[in-house]
Scaffold this motif. Structure first.
Motif, PDB file in Angstrom:
ATOM      1  N   MET A   1      30.402 -15.283  -0.267  1.00  0.00           N
ATOM      2  CA  MET A   1      29.580 -14.384  -1.077  1.00  0.00           C
ATOM      3  C   MET A   1      28.582 -15.207  -1.888  1.00  0.00           C
ATOM      4  O   MET A   1      28.947 -16.216  -2.495  1.00  0.00           O
ATOM      5  CB  MET A   1      30.469 -13.552  -2.015  1.00  0.00           C
ATOM      6  CG  MET A   1      29.688 -12.577  -2.875  1.00  0.00           C
ATOM      7  SD  MET A   1      30.748 -11.682  -4.027  1.00  0.00           S
ATOM      8  CE  MET A   1      31.301 -13.001  -5.075  1.00  0.00           C
TER       9      MET A   1
ATOM     10  N   GLU B 213      28.894 -20.426  -3.462  1.00  0.00           N
ATOM     11  CA  GLU B 213      28.839 -19.869  -2.108  1.00  0.00           C
ATOM     12  C   GLU B 213      29.491 -20.799  -1.100  1.00  0.00           C
ATOM     13  O   GLU B 213      30.196 -20.334  -0.179  1.00  0.00           O
ATOM     14  CB  GLU B 213      27.379 -19.603  -1.730  1.00  0.00           C
ATOM     15  CG  GLU B 213      27.197 -18.991  -0.354  1.00  0.00           C
ATOM     16  CD  GLU B 213      25.733 -18.769  -0.009  1.00  0.00           C
ATOM     17  OE1 GLU B 213      25.459 -18.157   1.042  1.00  0.00           O
ATOM     18  OE2 GLU B 213      24.870 -19.232  -0.793  1.00  0.00           O
TER      19      GLU B 213
ATOM     20  N   THR C  39      33.320 -20.388  -0.696  1.00  0.00           N
ATOM     21  CA  THR C  39      33.865 -19.069  -0.373  1.00  0.00           C
ATOM     22  C   THR C  39      34.906 -19.193   0.735  1.00  0.00           C
ATOM     23  O   THR C  39      34.676 -19.834   1.775  1.00  0.00           O
ATOM     24  CB  THR C  39      32.735 -18.113   0.072  1.00  0.00           C
ATOM     25  OG1 THR C  39      31.788 -18.000  -1.002  1.00  0.00           O
ATOM     26  CG2 THR C  39      33.289 -16.739   0.404  1.00  0.00           C
TER      27      THR C  39
ATOM     28  N   GLN D  64      36.596 -11.032  -4.507  1.00  0.00           N
ATOM     29  CA  GLN D  64      35.769 -10.117  -3.718  1.00  0.00           C
ATOM     30  C   GLN D  64      35.093 -10.906  -2.604  1.00  0.00           C
ATOM     31  O   GLN D  64      34.431 -11.919  -2.865  1.00  0.00           O
ATOM     32  CB  GLN D  64      34.720  -9.451  -4.619  1.00  0.00           C
ATOM     33  CG  GLN D  64      33.808  -8.472  -3.902  1.00  0.00           C
ATOM     34  CD  GLN D  64      32.871  -7.770  -4.867  1.00  0.00           C
ATOM     35  OE1 GLN D  64      33.264  -7.404  -5.978  1.00  0.00           O
ATOM     36  NE2 GLN D  64      31.636  -7.558  -4.434  1.00  0.00           N
ATOM     37  N   ASP D  65      35.261 -10.472  -1.351  1.00  0.00           N
ATOM     38  CA  ASP D  65      34.647 -11.078  -0.174  1.00  0.00           C
ATOM     39  C   ASP D  65      34.972 -12.575  -0.083  1.00  0.00           C
ATOM     40  O   ASP D  65      34.105 -13.411   0.201  1.00  0.00           O
ATOM     41  CB  ASP D  65      33.138 -10.878  -0.187  1.00  0.00           C
ATOM     42  CG  ASP D  65      32.735  -9.408  -0.152  1.00  0.00           C
ATOM     43  OD1 ASP D  65      33.528  -8.597   0.363  1.00  0.00           O
ATOM     44  OD2 ASP D  65      31.643  -9.082  -0.648  1.00  0.00           O
ATOM     45  N   GLY D  66      36.211 -12.940  -0.339  1.00  0.00           N
ATOM     46  CA  GLY D  66      36.653 -14.322  -0.193  1.00  0.00           C
ATOM     47  C   GLY D  66      36.270 -15.215  -1.363  1.00  0.00           C
ATOM     48  O   GLY D  66      36.497 -16.446  -1.309  1.00  0.00           O
TER      49      GLY D  66
END
Length: 505
Positions: free
Chosen positions: A1, A46, A49, A82-84
């Motif tokens: 993310m 990022e 992640t 959230q999202d890894g």
């Protein structure tokens, strides 16, 4: 993310602006949709992640921070994934990190630095009581609020199972300059490790540079282990230098016992520096210490002022020879001056007891004020003349010999001291008389020189007047003409007349 503006986390926190980037995550300002307030959100970067190691560290930071509640520690509000990617929701501190202050002011004044260090030590002590070791104390993790309060943040590597290796991504590279020696060699970090890191911060803010530097994190770690701490500048307060030196000890056992005791030392030192900025080695500190003890430093007594040793028992000696003459700052009474020329037998009472007034009372002699002494003329500075003591038959004491001419002069002693004043108003002194004499001599020399110049001028005019006839006489003698009197024109030769005859007519 990928974090960006407007991203909603957990359907509650909406990111508005980014304020910092760390080795493990980014810090954003977000709006809390439920409570309507601004919070600080730390989001995993990022590139990390889905990395379980960094997710585990972020969860550890959330748990450790949530267990702490102290005015000097940033409060933890929430945690989510959230999202890894994971994110932390914390208290938003309105201010700046200490790192920004050091960029503007490489050397921070002790009056500003010591309260920051003391508050940081208070927050660390609270974490240590909760069995939490920060392990990443540095200027970037010490936040300064606008009101002056201090907040510790970023417990990302606190209470980890093992210290991150030197090759870890960014983590150790960013904090290697604040690592304790035991952490650098792979040992477990303790509360003393946080105090060492705080000592590095204190050294950097005091000297304007870090104590150990290097081209690589490994070089810096080796310097922390082996290199001695460079001395602080000489202008640093000695008490502050001593505390920083103990915080940077290689042996954890030689550092302060706890963060609480360190905070107490720093606060006490702040008060001491406020009273004496230069430290105990300064002159002002010695004066304050002497005033507190109520004693003045003793002055050395010159050899000539020391009392004379007692003489062996023998025949009676004059009082002036047995005891040094005591100089008093009062005018001797008239009866003492009159009796100075008359020898009197010496008694022990005359030598050991003060002289009593004429009326027979036992009260001691009263000393006048300083202004009265100055107004009394030179007699007020003369010593009290002791009564002459008769010596053996056919001899005369030195005090009696000195007293005889004084009695003839009306009881006055003469003195060659330059400090004595005399005259009808007590305004004259020997230096003043010498100056007046010098001025008179200069004036006389000027008058004599002027008179000599006038005499030389008159002599020159007379010589010029007499030299005129002499020059004329010398010229006439050379030409063969009769001498001129100087009062008539000299006869000029005329051409002979032509004889006239009848032929001419």
């Amino acid at each position: 993310m990928r974090p960006n503006t407007g991203l909603a986390l957990g359907e509650r926190y909406r990111l508005t602006r980014r304020i910092a980037i760390g080795g493990m995550g980014e810090v954003w300002v977000a709006d809390d949709g439920y409570l309507g307030r601004e919070v600080a959100v730390k989001v995993l970067r990022e590139e990390y992640t889905g990395n379980e190691d960094f997710l585990r560290r972020l969860r550890t930071e959330a748990r450790n921070s949530a267990a702490l509640s102290h005015p000097n520690i940033a409060q933890m509000y929430d945690y989510g994934e959230q999202d890894g990617a994971g994110f932390l929701v914390m208290e938003l501190v309105l201010g700046e990190p200490l790192a920004d202050l050091l960029e503007r002011e490489p050397v921070v004044a002790p009056r500003k630095l010591l309260p920051i260090l003391a508050a940081t030590a208070r927050g660390l002590h609270h974490a240590h009581l909760a069995k939490v070791v920060h392990r990443d104390v540095k200027p970037g993790n010490i936040l300064l609020e606008h009101g002056g309060n201090v907040k510790i943040t970023d417990f990302g590597v606190s209470l980890a199972a093992n210290q991150a290796p030197m090759t870890a991504t960014g983590m150790v590279m960013g904090t290697a300059q604040y690592l304790s020696p035991e952490q650098a060699v792979g040992q477990a970090a303790t509360a003393a490790s946080d105090l060492y890191a705080l000592g590095v911060v204190a050294y950097e803010a005091t000297a304007g540079k870090r104590p150990f530097t290097g081209s690589t994190p490994v070089d810096i770690a080796v310097a922390h282990v082996n290199a001695p701490v460079p001395p602080l500048p000489t202008h640093v307060h000695p008490g502050l230098a001593e505390v920083i030196g103990r915080m940077l000890e290689k042996d954890p056992a030689r550092r302060p016992e706890s963060a609480a005791s360190l905070a107490g030392e720093l606060e006490s030192l702040a008060r001491e520096i406020a009273e004496d900025p230069l430290g105990a080695r300064s002159r002002s500190a010695r004066r304050v210490a002497a005033a507190r003890q109520g004693a003045r430093p003793a002055r050395a007594v010159p050899a000539h002022a020391a009392p004379a040793p007692p003489r062996p028992a023998g025949p009676a000696t004059p009082a002036s020879a047995a005891m040094p003459v005591a100089w008093a700052s009062v005018t001797p009474p008239a009866d003492e001056r009159a009796a100075a020329a008359e020898p009197a037998p010496a008694t022990p009472e005359d030598e050991l007891t003060p002289q009593t007034p004429v009326d027979g009372t036992a009260a001691g002699r009263s000393y006048p004020l300083r202004r009265d002494v100055h107004a009394g003329g030179h007699d007020a500075r003369r010593p009290a003349v002791r009564k002459a003591q008769p010596g053996p038959a056919g001899t005369r004491s030195r005090s009696a010999a000195r007293s005889a001419p004084e009695a003839k002069q009306g009881g006055r002693r003469t003195s060659t001291s330059t400090g004595q004043r005399f005259g009808p108003l007590g305004r004259l002194s020997w230096p003043l008389l010498a100056l007046l004499g010098l001025l008179v001599v200069l004036l006389l020399a000027t008058v004599v020189q002027a008179m000599a110049a006038d005499a030389e001028g008159q002599a020159g005019q007379a010589a010029a007047f007499l030299a005129g006839p002499v020059l004329a006489l010398s010229r006439s003698s050379r030409t063969g003409a009769p001498p001129s009197s100087g009062m008539m024109l000299r006869d000029t030769p005329r051409a002979p007349r032509t004889a006239m005859t009848e032929k001419d007519f």
